[in-house]
Design a protein around this motif. Structure first.
Motif, short mmCIF file in Angstrom:
data_model
loop_
_atom_site.label_atom_id
_atom_site.label_comp_id
_atom_site.label_asym_id
_atom_site.label_seq_id
_atom_site.Cartn_x
_atom_site.Cartn_y
_atom_site.Cartn_z
N GLN A 71 0.83 -1.19 0.00
CA GLN A 71 0.00 0.00 0.00
C GLN A 71 0.88 1.25 0.00
O GLN A 71 1.90 1.32 0.69
CB GLN A 71 -0.92 0.01 1.23
CG GLN A 71 -2.03 1.02 1.17
CD GLN A 71 -3.15 0.62 0.24
OE1 GLN A 71 -3.14 -0.48 -0.32
NE2 GLN A 71 -4.10 1.51 0.04
N VAL A 72 0.46 2.23 -0.78
CA VAL A 72 1.19 3.49 -0.88
C VAL A 72 0.34 4.57 -0.24
O VAL A 72 -0.86 4.68 -0.51
CB VAL A 72 1.47 3.84 -2.35
CG1 VAL A 72 2.17 5.18 -2.45
CG2 VAL A 72 2.31 2.75 -3.00
N GLN A 73 0.95 5.39 0.59
CA GLN A 73 0.24 6.53 1.16
C GLN A 73 0.58 7.78 0.38
O GLN A 73 1.77 8.05 0.11
CB GLN A 73 0.59 6.69 2.64
CG GLN A 73 0.03 5.59 3.52
CD GLN A 73 0.24 5.85 4.99
OE1 GLN A 73 1.21 6.48 5.39
NE2 GLN A 73 -0.67 5.38 5.81
N LEU A 74 -0.44 8.54 0.02
CA LEU A 74 -0.28 9.75 -0.76
C LEU A 74 -0.82 10.93 0.03
O LEU A 74 -1.92 10.85 0.60
CB LEU A 74 -1.03 9.62 -2.09
CG LEU A 74 -0.68 8.42 -2.96
CD1 LEU A 74 -1.64 8.30 -4.14
CD2 LEU A 74 0.76 8.51 -3.45
N VAL A 75 -0.09 12.04 0.02
CA VAL A 75 -0.51 13.23 0.72
C VAL A 75 -0.39 14.43 -0.22
O VAL A 75 0.72 14.77 -0.66
CB VAL A 75 0.32 13.48 1.99
CG1 VAL A 75 -0.15 14.75 2.69
CG2 VAL A 75 0.22 12.28 2.93
N GLU A 76 -1.53 15.04 -0.51
CA GLU A 76 -1.54 16.22 -1.37
C GLU A 76 -1.36 17.49 -0.53
O GLU A 76 -1.75 17.54 0.64
CB GLU A 76 -2.86 16.34 -2.15
CG GLU A 76 -3.20 15.16 -3.02
CD GLU A 76 -4.12 14.19 -2.32
OE1 GLU A 76 -4.87 13.48 -3.02
OE2 GLU A 76 -4.10 14.14 -1.08
N SER A 77 -0.80 18.50 -1.16
CA SER A 77 -0.66 19.81 -0.53
C SER A 77 -0.60 20.87 -1.61
O SER A 77 -0.42 20.55 -2.79
CB SER A 77 0.58 19.86 0.36
OG SER A 77 1.75 19.67 -0.41
N GLY A 78 -0.74 22.12 -1.19
CA GLY A 78 -0.59 23.23 -2.12
C GLY A 78 -1.87 23.89 -2.56
O GLY A 78 -1.83 24.89 -3.30
N GLY A 79 -3.00 23.35 -2.14
CA GLY A 79 -4.27 23.98 -2.51
C GLY A 79 -4.47 25.30 -1.80
O GLY A 79 -3.70 25.66 -0.90
N GLY A 80 -5.50 26.02 -2.22
CA GLY A 80 -5.79 27.29 -1.58
C GLY A 80 -6.82 28.09 -2.34
O GLY A 80 -7.43 27.58 -3.30
#
Length: 124
Positions: free
Chosen positions: A1-10
Motif C-alpha cells: 500500500q502506498v500513502q499519498l498526501v496532497e498539498s498546495g491547494g488554496g
C-alpha cells in the motif's frame, strides 16, 4: 500500500497559478503511474492529468491542456501539478492517485491508492 498526501491547494483569483504536490510514502514511487483527479460539489470525480512511472509519458484532460503541467521527481517521491491561468471552473477538491505499472491511466477505477485531497478555490 502506498500513502499519498496532497498539498498546495488554496484560494486564488482567476488567472493566478498554483502548484499542487503529491508526496508518496515508501521506496517504490518510481514504479508508480500517477494521476490527478478533481471533484467539484455535486459532480463526479474527473480526470485531470496523468504521468507514467518515469514521467516520459503524460496525458491531460482537454479542459486543462495547455494550462496545467504534471511532473514528478522520483528522487523526492513527489508528483506535481502546476496550474496556470486558473478559472472559476477549476474549483474542486484535487486528488492524487497512484498504481503500479503501465504508462498512464485516466479512469478512477484504474487506481488503487488515493490521497485525501486538497481544496482549490478560484474566485472570479
Amino acid at each position: 500500500q502506498v500513502q499519498l498526501v496532497e498539498s498546495g491547494g488554496g484560494l486564488v483569483q482567476a488567472g493566478d497559478s498554483l502548484r499542487l504536490s503529491c508526496a508518496a510514502s515508501g521506496r517504490t514511487f518510481s514504479r508508480l503511474a500517477v494521476g490527478w483527479f478533481r471533484q467539484a460539489p455535486g459532480k463526479e470525480r474527473e480526470f485531470v492529468a496523468a504521468t507514467s512511472w518515469n514521467g516520459g509519458i503524460v496525458h491531460y484532460a482537454d479542459s486543462v491542456r495547455g494550462r496545467f503541467t504534471i511532473s514528478r521527481d522520483n528522487a523526492k517521491n513527489t508528483c506535481y501539478l502546476q496550474m496556470k491561468s486558473l478559472k472559476s471552473e477549476d474549483t474542486a477538491v484535487y486528488y492524487c492517485a497512484a498504481r503500479y505499472g503501465g504508462d498512464y491511466y485516466t479512469l478512477p477505477q484504474d487506481y488503487d491508492n488515493w490521497g485525501q485531497g486538497t481544496q482549490v478555490t478560484v474566485s472570479s
